[in-house]
Design a protein around this motif. Structure first.
Motif, PDB file in Angstrom:
ATOM      1  N   GLY A  89     -87.730  44.876  16.492  1.00 41.15           N
ATOM      2  CA  GLY A  89     -88.891  45.763  16.533  1.00 41.15           C
ATOM      3  C   GLY A  89     -90.146  45.207  15.893  1.00 41.15           C
ATOM      4  N   HIS A  90     -90.075  44.826  14.627  1.00 43.26           N
ATOM      5  CA  HIS A  90     -91.264  44.344  13.914  1.00 43.26           C
ATOM      6  C   HIS A  90     -91.776  43.039  14.500  1.00 43.26           C
ATOM      7  N   TYR A  91     -90.877  42.150  14.900  1.00 46.66           N
ATOM      8  CA  TYR A  91     -91.296  40.877  15.493  1.00 46.66           C
ATOM      9  C   TYR A  91     -92.048  41.117  16.805  1.00 46.66           C
ATOM     10  N   ALA A  92     -91.566  42.059  17.598  1.00 44.45           N
ATOM     11  CA  ALA A  92     -92.232  42.365  18.870  1.00 44.45           C
ATOM     12  C   ALA A  92     -93.589  43.007  18.629  1.00 44.45           C
ATOM     13  N   ALA A  93     -93.634  43.965  17.707  1.00 44.51           N
ATOM     14  CA  ALA A  93     -94.882  44.680  17.437  1.00 44.51           C
ATOM     15  C   ALA A  93     -95.956  43.738  16.912  1.00 44.51           C
ATOM     16  N   GLU A  94     -95.563  42.812  16.036  1.00 39.37           N
ATOM     17  CA  GLU A  94     -96.523  41.850  15.484  1.00 39.37           C
ATOM     18  C   GLU A  94     -97.147  40.991  16.577  1.00 39.37           C
TER      19      GLU A  94
END
Length: 250
Positions: A89-94
């Motif tokens: 999630g966080h890697y994609a959002a960044e």
């Protein structure tokens, strides 16, 4: 539009099959936990004539940041588990990658995470991502609004091994103010998925029924959603956000 897919079970394979046959989307990779089929080509494995790579990758051999850097995508489609969103999630959002989740059940922790990610990128979540069942939900809500005191019965049918109440049925019940304990569940054979909402009036009955004949319906739903998210800005979206403009009479 380049797509990354999480999950390669029965439904994940069906979704990959649909994506591979659509010329407007490219399946870049499939991420799964085990090393089985690692570095194989999804199109070859599924017997689909496609130019897409569809590389099958194991999370045991490659980290998500490395995967996203080496094989960038525009959208991640999640058919894994409720914990999957924590891994990417966080890697994609960044990176501004759109997220489409079709995971049936999320706990409060995951729902909160979706809200956090939606501040950075486009996030879509639906417990059932088939277009037909979401049209059923939309129509059911309209009928309930017209006749708020009508008797409502919800019946859901699925394959024998499915645990718990259908997430779709639970969502329908919530939308129609029906107690989850009143949902009638049937588990038998290899039923893909059937949902029926029965409206009992004094002198008539209205039945809204949706039945998935093939898991390919999930793939068609995914691509419908993906196509309708192209112009969306960061935020958390559901099927109602996408369908509402189609119900305009203008």
């Amino acid at each position: 539009m380049k797509i990354g897919l999480l999950g390669f079970g029965k439904t994940g394979k069906a979704v990959a099959n649909v994506i591979l046959q659509n010329k407007n989307f490219q399946l870049q990779w499939v991420l799964k936990r085990s090393t089985l089929l690692e570095n194989r080509n999804a199109a070859e494995f599924l017997g689909v004539d496609s130019e897409d790579s569809g590389l099958i990758v194991s999370s045991a051999s490659m980290t998500v940041p490395d995967l996203l850097d080496k094989h960038p995508v525009d959208i991640i489609i999640d058919f894994s588990s409720d914990s999957g969103i924590h891994t990417y999630g966080h890697y994609a959002a960044e990176r501004g990658i759109k997220i489409i989740s079709a995971v049936s059940h999320y706990k409060e922790e995951e729902l909160q995470l979706l809200q956090e990610l939606a501040a950075q990128t486009v996030v879509f979540w639906s417990p059932n991502i088939t277009l037909g069942v979401n049209y059923l939900l939309f129509a059911a809500k309209f009928l309930k609004k017209i006749a708020p005191d009508v008797d409502i019965v919800i019946v859901e049918e699925h394959f024998k091994e499915k645990d718990g109440i259908s997430g779709t049925a639970a969502k329908i019940a919530e939308a129609l103010d029906v107690e989850k304990s009143e949902i009638n569940s049937v588990r038998a054979g290899g039923i893909v998925g059937k949902h029926e909402v029965v409206f009992g009036f004094p002198y008539q009955t209205v039945r809204l029924t949706h039945e998935s004949i093939s898991r390919d319906a999930f793939g068609n739903g995914v691509l419908f959603v993906a196509g309708n998210l192209t112009d969306k800005t960061s935020g958390l979206y559901n099927f109602e956000d996408i369908l509402l403009p189609y119900f305009s009479t203008n």
